[in-house]
Design a protein around this motif. Structure first.
Motif, PDB file in Angstrom:
ATOM      1  N   LEU A  68       0.805  -1.217   0.000  1.00  0.00           N
ATOM      2  CA  LEU A  68       0.000   0.000   0.000  1.00  0.00           C
ATOM      3  C   LEU A  68       0.841   1.272   0.000  1.00  0.00           C
ATOM      4  CD1 LEU A  68      -3.023  -0.758   2.368  1.00  0.00           C
ATOM      5  CD2 LEU A  68      -2.808  -1.077  -0.107  1.00  0.00           C
ATOM      6  N   TYR A  69       2.177   1.132   0.067  1.00  0.00           N
ATOM      7  CA  TYR A  69       3.037   2.306   0.130  1.00  0.00           C
ATOM      8  C   TYR A  69       4.286   2.074  -0.720  1.00  0.00           C
ATOM      9  CZ  TYR A  69       0.187   2.627   4.348  1.00  0.00           C
ATOM     10  OH  TYR A  69      -0.868   2.634   5.228  1.00  0.00           O
ATOM     11  N   CYS A 116      -5.085   3.043 -10.514  1.00  0.00           N
ATOM     12  CA  CYS A 116      -4.689   3.517  -9.183  1.00  0.00           C
ATOM     13  C   CYS A 116      -4.941   5.017  -9.172  1.00  0.00           C
ATOM     14  CB  CYS A 116      -3.236   3.203  -8.891  1.00  0.00           C
ATOM     15  SG  CYS A 116      -2.697   3.794  -7.256  1.00  0.00           S
ATOM     16  N   GLY A 117      -5.986   5.442  -8.489  1.00  0.00           N
ATOM     17  CA  GLY A 117      -6.367   6.841  -8.533  1.00  0.00           C
ATOM     18  C   GLY A 117      -6.742   7.258  -9.947  1.00  0.00           C
ATOM     19  N   GLY A 126      -1.165   8.358  -6.058  1.00  0.00           N
ATOM     20  CA  GLY A 126      -1.838   7.174  -5.523  1.00  0.00           C
ATOM     21  C   GLY A 126      -3.342   7.291  -5.576  1.00  0.00           C
ATOM     22  N   GLY A 127      -4.019   6.491  -4.757  1.00  0.00           N
ATOM     23  CA  GLY A 127      -5.472   6.501  -4.731  1.00  0.00           C
ATOM     24  C   GLY A 127      -6.044   5.099  -4.715  1.00  0.00           C
ATOM     25  N   GLN A 128      -7.347   4.997  -4.935  1.00  0.00           N
ATOM     26  CA  GLN A 128      -8.059   3.717  -4.941  1.00  0.00           C
ATOM     27  C   GLN A 128      -7.541   2.820  -6.059  1.00  0.00           C
ATOM     28  OE1 GLN A 128     -10.898   2.320  -3.066  1.00  0.00           O
ATOM     29  NE2 GLN A 128     -10.198   0.550  -4.240  1.00  0.00           N
ATOM     30  N   VAL A 129      -7.260   1.584  -5.720  1.00  0.00           N
ATOM     31  CA  VAL A 129      -6.850   0.571  -6.702  1.00  0.00           C
ATOM     32  C   VAL A 129      -8.092  -0.192  -7.148  1.00  0.00           C
ATOM     33  CG1 VAL A 129      -5.520  -1.531  -7.058  1.00  0.00           C
ATOM     34  CG2 VAL A 129      -4.520   0.373  -5.774  1.00  0.00           C
ATOM     35  N   SER A 130      -8.220  -0.427  -8.458  1.00  0.00           N
ATOM     36  CA  SER A 130      -9.377  -1.157  -8.972  1.00  0.00           C
ATOM     37  C   SER A 130      -9.031  -1.781 -10.315  1.00  0.00           C
ATOM     38  CB  SER A 130     -10.591  -0.230  -9.128  1.00  0.00           C
ATOM     39  OG  SER A 130     -10.326   0.780 -10.088  1.00  0.00           O
ATOM     40  N   VAL A 172      -6.063   1.157  -1.081  1.00  0.00           N
ATOM     41  CA  VAL A 172      -5.713   2.532  -1.427  1.00  0.00           C
ATOM     42  C   VAL A 172      -4.202   2.700  -1.308  1.00  0.00           C
ATOM     43  CG1 VAL A 172      -6.023   4.967  -0.869  1.00  0.00           C
ATOM     44  CG2 VAL A 172      -7.951   3.381  -0.631  1.00  0.00           C
ATOM     45  N   SER A 181      -0.907   4.842  -1.032  1.00  0.00           N
ATOM     46  CA  SER A 181      -0.606   6.156  -0.482  1.00  0.00           C
ATOM     47  C   SER A 181       0.902   6.370  -0.434  1.00  0.00           C
ATOM     48  CB  SER A 181      -1.183   6.283   0.933  1.00  0.00           C
ATOM     49  OG  SER A 181      -0.675   7.421   1.590  1.00  0.00           O
TER      50      SER A 181
END
Length: 403
Positions: A295-296, A337-338, A362-366, A385, A387
């Protein structure tokens, strides 16, 4: 890890066994330590397995079980003899399967590693045991270790340096085994983050390049040389390579485990388990998406984390890893991602590997799977998410899958 099952009741074992069975897993290696309470949990595990085809065997954690004195052998001998006739005791060629984590320092009151284990497991008053330990010794010692009926190579499941895992390590071990058995490891991840006031373990191995899938593919290609595959692990939360539910008692690993469910990997490996057992990859009958990533960014600073960045962090890259199961047709897949997105066209039916760099803010992953321009599978995992500003050095994987 029986050590993580302190609060388990019989029904907890039943749930785990049933969940493993429906995902193609044949049994559990029960890693046991020196705690007396673990005997009751092992008894429950064997009781819960009764009436199923699920198999169990003991893997002695010799990093914590005493083994310097002759009397120390009695704990190991008792575990084996207690379950020698149990219908769910795993056997190989009619012999009871037993394994270890470590044990290369054990002498059991003798002056020799091989002699100590021989007297413990192979004496005339013991039932036949198929001993396949994970001793951390140079493979050149294998020929003299006659107590071993085979070998389990714990560390071959991950790239411990800045290299990808291949089957070459396994081949070197097989060359020294001289036809004896081989149990290969397969694992999706490794990260542990304990400070010096606890276990003082703060390192990671890279899970890049679809490690879990790639390792399974190597084992399937070499299945004629592999007697068993041990998946590491069902519930070792402290080292982040669990594929089962987050339950039981964590070993002070909540900070990097809670919120990081890994059961998408449990689903993913069904495909590979079927191929390993049969030698033929199964047909893909449902469209599915599997995603995982940290996530980072690997080089992001978390100054409030007093433990520090784990060693090995420089061997991992900032990518979203994806596996797409497609039933065919005119298919494309979009990873996001975002505000950043990439789309790939897929041809044919089967399992496909995709990746996307995790860059920018970054942002929401989908992800979305499209067929003939219409969205078929849309995966927007809550909590996934990326970040640039971590509160701690958490290098665990966030895993998500479509239903």
């Amino acid at each position: 890890m029986v050590g993580n099952t302190y609060p388990y009741q019989l029904d907890d074992w039943r749930k785990d066994i049933n969940l493993a069975l429906v995902h193609g897993i044949d049994g559990f290696a029960l890693n046991i330590g020196s705690d007396d309470w673990q005997e009751a949990r092992v008894a429950d595990a064997y009781k819960a397995a009764q009436g199923t085809k699920f198999q169990l065997f003991i893997s002695f954690d010799m990093a914590v079980i005493p083994c310097g004195l002759r009397a120390d052998a009695e704990r190991i001998r008792k575990y084996i003899t207690d379950y020698q006739s149990h219908p769910n005791q795993m056997k190989f060629n009619g012999s009871i399967v037993a394994s270890t984590f470590a044990g290369e320092s054990c002498r059991f009151g003798t002056n020799d590693l091989n002699q100590g284990w021989l007297e413990t497991l192979k004496s005339a008053d013991m039932p036949p045991v198929w001993f396949i330990p994970s001793l951390f010794v140079d493979p050149s010692e294998f020929p003299r270790l006659t107590v071993m009926d085979g070998y389990f190579s714990w560390n071959a499941g991950w790239p411990t340096t800045n290299q990808e895992v291949t089957f070459e390590t396994d081949k070197r071990l097989l060359d020294q085994l001289g036809g004896r058995g081989y149990m290969a490891p397969c694992s999706p991840w490794f990260f542990t983050h304990y400070g010096p006031e606890t276990y003082n373990k703060n390192f990671m191995y890279s899970g890049d390049n679809w490690l879990f899938a790639e390792r399974w593919e190597h084992l399937i290609a070499n299945r004629a040389h592999v007697d068993m595959v041990e998946v590491l692990t069902w519930n070792d939360y402290g080292e982040s390579h669990y594929i089962g539910p987050i339950e039981g008692a964590q070993p002070m690993s909540e900070a990097w485990v809670n919120g990081f469910d890994h059961q998408g990997w449990l689903d993913l490996q069904q495909y590979y388990i079927s191929a390993f057992k049969s030698g033929v990859y199964p047909s893909v009958l449902r469209d599915r998406i599997f995603l995982w990533a940290r996530l980072y960014p690997a080089d992001a600073d978390a100054p409030q984390d007093g433990i520090g960045r784990p060693s090995g962090w420089q061997y991992t890259e900032d990518f979203l890893w994806a596996m797409i199961f497609s039933t065919g047709g005119n298919v494309s897949v979009t990873l996001r991602c975002g505000d950043y997105a990439e789309t790939a066209e897929l041809s044919g039916t089967g399992a496909f590997k995709l990746r996307m760099p995790l860059t920018g803010p970054g942002g929401q992953v989908s992800a979305t799977l499209w067929r003939d321009g219409a969205g078929v599978v849309d995966l927007i995992p809550a909590g996934f998410v990326f970040s640039r500003y971590p509160t701690s050095y958490n290098f665990n994987a966030f895993v998500a899958s479509s239903r």
